[in-house]
Design a protein around this motif. Sequence first.
Motif, PDB file in Angstrom:
ATOM      1  N   ILE A  62       0.872  -1.176   0.000  1.00  0.00           N
ATOM      2  CA  ILE A  62       0.000   0.000   0.000  1.00  0.00           C
ATOM      3  C   ILE A  62       0.907   1.223   0.000  1.00  0.00           C
ATOM      4  CG2 ILE A  62      -1.707   1.312   1.320  1.00  0.00           C
ATOM      5  CD1 ILE A  62      -2.695  -1.389   2.420  1.00  0.00           C
ATOM      6  N   HIS A  63       0.676   2.141  -0.949  1.00  0.00           N
ATOM      7  CA  HIS A  63       1.526   3.324  -1.045  1.00  0.00           C
ATOM      8  C   HIS A  63       1.289   4.278   0.124  1.00  0.00           C
ATOM      9  CE1 HIS A  63       2.771   7.351  -2.379  1.00  0.00           C
ATOM     10  NE2 HIS A  63       3.787   6.679  -2.891  1.00  0.00           N
ATOM     11  N   HIS A  64       0.029   4.638   0.374  1.00  0.00           N
ATOM     12  CA  HIS A  64      -0.264   5.533   1.486  1.00  0.00           C
ATOM     13  C   HIS A  64      -1.724   5.408   1.901  1.00  0.00           C
ATOM     14  CE1 HIS A  64      -1.641   8.105  -1.841  1.00  0.00           C
ATOM     15  NE2 HIS A  64      -2.435   8.672  -0.956  1.00  0.00           N
ATOM     16  N   VAL A  65      -2.004   5.927   3.066  1.00  0.00           N
ATOM     17  CA  VAL A  65      -3.361   5.990   3.600  1.00  0.00           C
ATOM     18  C   VAL A  65      -3.717   7.465   3.730  1.00  0.00           C
ATOM     19  CG1 VAL A  65      -4.789   5.485   5.617  1.00  0.00           C
ATOM     20  CG2 VAL A  65      -3.067   3.837   4.865  1.00  0.00           C
ATOM     21  N   ALA A  66      -4.930   7.842   3.346  1.00  0.00           N
ATOM     22  CA  ALA A  66      -5.374   9.235   3.458  1.00  0.00           C
ATOM     23  C   ALA A  66      -6.271   9.390   4.685  1.00  0.00           C
ATOM     24  CB  ALA A  66      -6.130   9.658   2.206  1.00  0.00           C
ATOM     25  N   VAL A  67      -6.048  10.470   5.420  1.00  0.00           N
ATOM     26  CA  VAL A  67      -6.817  10.772   6.613  1.00  0.00           C
ATOM     27  C   VAL A  67      -7.410  12.165   6.444  1.00  0.00           C
ATOM     28  CG1 VAL A  67      -6.706  11.073   9.112  1.00  0.00           C
ATOM     29  CG2 VAL A  67      -5.205   9.407   7.994  1.00  0.00           C
ATOM     30  N   HIS A  68      -8.722  12.295   6.615  1.00  0.00           N
ATOM     31  CA  HIS A  68      -9.364  13.615   6.554  1.00  0.00           C
ATOM     32  C   HIS A  68      -9.315  14.239   7.941  1.00  0.00           C
ATOM     33  CE1 HIS A  68     -11.799  13.143   2.639  1.00  0.00           C
ATOM     34  NE2 HIS A  68     -10.658  12.522   2.566  1.00  0.00           N
ATOM     35  N   VAL A  69      -8.919  15.504   7.994  1.00  0.00           N
ATOM     36  CA  VAL A  69      -8.742  16.185   9.279  1.00  0.00           C
ATOM     37  C   VAL A  69      -9.415  17.562   9.253  1.00  0.00           C
ATOM     38  CG1 VAL A  69      -6.561  14.992   9.700  1.00  0.00           C
ATOM     39  CG2 VAL A  69      -6.525  17.225   8.607  1.00  0.00           C
ATOM     40  N   ARG A  70      -9.708  18.083  10.424  1.00  0.00           N
ATOM     41  CA  ARG A  70     -10.263  19.442  10.534  1.00  0.00           C
ATOM     42  C   ARG A  70      -9.165  20.485  10.658  1.00  0.00           C
ATOM     43  NH1 ARG A  70     -14.670  17.593  14.614  1.00  0.00           N
ATOM     44  NH2 ARG A  70     -16.361  17.121  13.176  1.00  0.00           N
ATOM     45  N   ASN A  71      -8.068  20.128  11.341  1.00  0.00           N
ATOM     46  CA  ASN A  71      -6.996  21.078  11.608  1.00  0.00           C
ATOM     47  C   ASN A  71      -5.675  20.430  11.196  1.00  0.00           C
ATOM     48  OD1 ASN A  71      -4.821  22.429  13.025  1.00  0.00           O
ATOM     49  ND2 ASN A  71      -6.408  23.528  14.143  1.00  0.00           N
ATOM     50  N   LEU A  72      -5.132  20.860  10.082  1.00  0.00           N
ATOM     51  CA  LEU A  72      -3.917  20.257   9.528  1.00  0.00           C
ATOM     52  C   LEU A  72      -2.719  20.424  10.463  1.00  0.00           C
ATOM     53  CD1 LEU A  72      -3.548  18.715   6.917  1.00  0.00           C
ATOM     54  CD2 LEU A  72      -2.851  20.826   5.820  1.00  0.00           C
ATOM     55  N   ASP A  73      -2.539  21.606  11.042  1.00  0.00           N
ATOM     56  CA  ASP A  73      -1.388  21.837  11.913  1.00  0.00           C
ATOM     57  C   ASP A  73      -1.426  20.959  13.159  1.00  0.00           C
ATOM     58  OD1 ASP A  73      -0.264  23.746  10.214  1.00  0.00           O
ATOM     59  OD2 ASP A  73      -1.435  25.359  11.107  1.00  0.00           O
ATOM     60  N   ARG A  74      -2.601  20.806  13.775  1.00  0.00           N
ATOM     61  CA  ARG A  74      -2.729  19.935  14.949  1.00  0.00           C
ATOM     62  C   ARG A  74      -2.456  18.480  14.590  1.00  0.00           C
ATOM     63  NH1 ARG A  74      -8.311  20.994  17.564  1.00  0.00           N
ATOM     64  NH2 ARG A  74      -8.127  18.756  17.736  1.00  0.00           N
ATOM     65  N   MET A  75      -2.939  18.054  13.419  1.00  0.00           N
ATOM     66  CA  MET A  75      -2.731  16.683  12.996  1.00  0.00           C
ATOM     67  C   MET A  75      -1.251  16.397  12.749  1.00  0.00           C
ATOM     68  SD  MET A  75      -2.296  13.995  10.911  1.00  0.00           S
ATOM     69  CE  MET A  75      -1.935  14.705   9.349  1.00  0.00           C
ATOM     70  N   ILE A  76      -0.555  17.336  12.097  1.00  0.00           N
ATOM     71  CA  ILE A  76       0.887  17.160  11.854  1.00  0.00           C
ATOM     72  C   ILE A  76       1.620  17.015  13.185  1.00  0.00           C
ATOM     73  CG2 ILE A  76       2.981  18.287  11.001  1.00  0.00           C
ATOM     74  CD1 ILE A  76       1.157  19.596   8.829  1.00  0.00           C
ATOM     75  N   LYS A  77       1.318  17.884  14.130  1.00  0.00           N
ATOM     76  CA  LYS A  77       1.966  17.827  15.456  1.00  0.00           C
ATOM     77  C   LYS A  77       1.668  16.497  16.148  1.00  0.00           C
ATOM     78  CE  LYS A  77       2.289  20.282  19.903  1.00  0.00           C
ATOM     79  NZ  LYS A  77       2.959  19.163  20.464  1.00  0.00           N
ATOM     80  N   PHE A  78       0.410  16.050  16.123  1.00  0.00           N
ATOM     81  CA  PHE A  78       0.032  14.792  16.771  1.00  0.00           C
ATOM     82  C   PHE A  78       0.780  13.613  16.153  1.00  0.00           C
ATOM     83  CE2 PHE A  78      -2.569  10.929  16.705  1.00  0.00           C
ATOM     84  CZ  PHE A  78      -2.619  10.671  18.069  1.00  0.00           C
ATOM     85  N   TYR A  79       0.771  13.481  14.824  1.00  0.00           N
ATOM     86  CA  TYR A  79       1.428  12.348  14.182  1.00  0.00           C
ATOM     87  C   TYR A  79       2.945  12.405  14.365  1.00  0.00           C
ATOM     88  CZ  TYR A  79      -2.561  10.030  12.102  1.00  0.00           C
ATOM     89  OH  TYR A  79      -3.709   9.308  11.935  1.00  0.00           O
ATOM     90  N   ARG A  80       3.513  13.599  14.433  1.00  0.00           N
ATOM     91  CA  ARG A  80       4.953  13.732  14.677  1.00  0.00           C
ATOM     92  C   ARG A  80       5.286  13.286  16.099  1.00  0.00           C
ATOM     93  NH1 ARG A  80       6.389  19.287  13.583  1.00  0.00           N
ATOM     94  NH2 ARG A  80       6.870  18.621  11.473  1.00  0.00           N
ATOM     95  N   ASP A  81       4.560  13.828  17.072  1.00  0.00           N
ATOM     96  CA  ASP A  81       4.853  13.540  18.484  1.00  0.00           C
ATOM     97  C   ASP A  81       4.510  12.104  18.877  1.00  0.00           C
ATOM     98  OD1 ASP A  81       5.591  16.193  18.555  1.00  0.00           O
ATOM     99  OD2 ASP A  81       3.876  16.858  19.757  1.00  0.00           O
ATOM    100  N   ALA A  82       3.377  11.596  18.396  1.00  0.00           N
ATOM    101  CA  ALA A  82       2.918  10.267  18.814  1.00  0.00           C
ATOM    102  C   ALA A  82       3.584   9.128  18.050  1.00  0.00           C
ATOM    103  CB  ALA A  82       1.395  10.174  18.657  1.00  0.00           C
TER     104      ALA A  82
END
Length: 73
Positions: free
Chosen positions: A5-25
């Motif tokens: 699988i090349h990638h999975v797409a996730v729909h989000v409301r807040n792109l900046d919060r999502m980037i921070k969450f996936y980076r930190d977690a």
Amino acid sequence: MIRGIHHVAVHVRNLDRMIKFYRDAFGFEPVGEQFSWRDNALIDQLIDVNGSAAQGIMLRAGSATAAALRPRS
């Protein structure tokens, strides 16, 4: 036969919060710059949604890749 699988797409409301969450977690890092589209007939045809519009970014951790997409109106 599916070989991967090349990638999975996730729909989000807040792109900046999502980037921070996936980076930190999970250790994901952005791949390239944020991107966006609106009124793009080719993308509309590919995703089968007329008048689509979104902003997004690709993220990677190891061999895992995710696309974070924030729909736009």
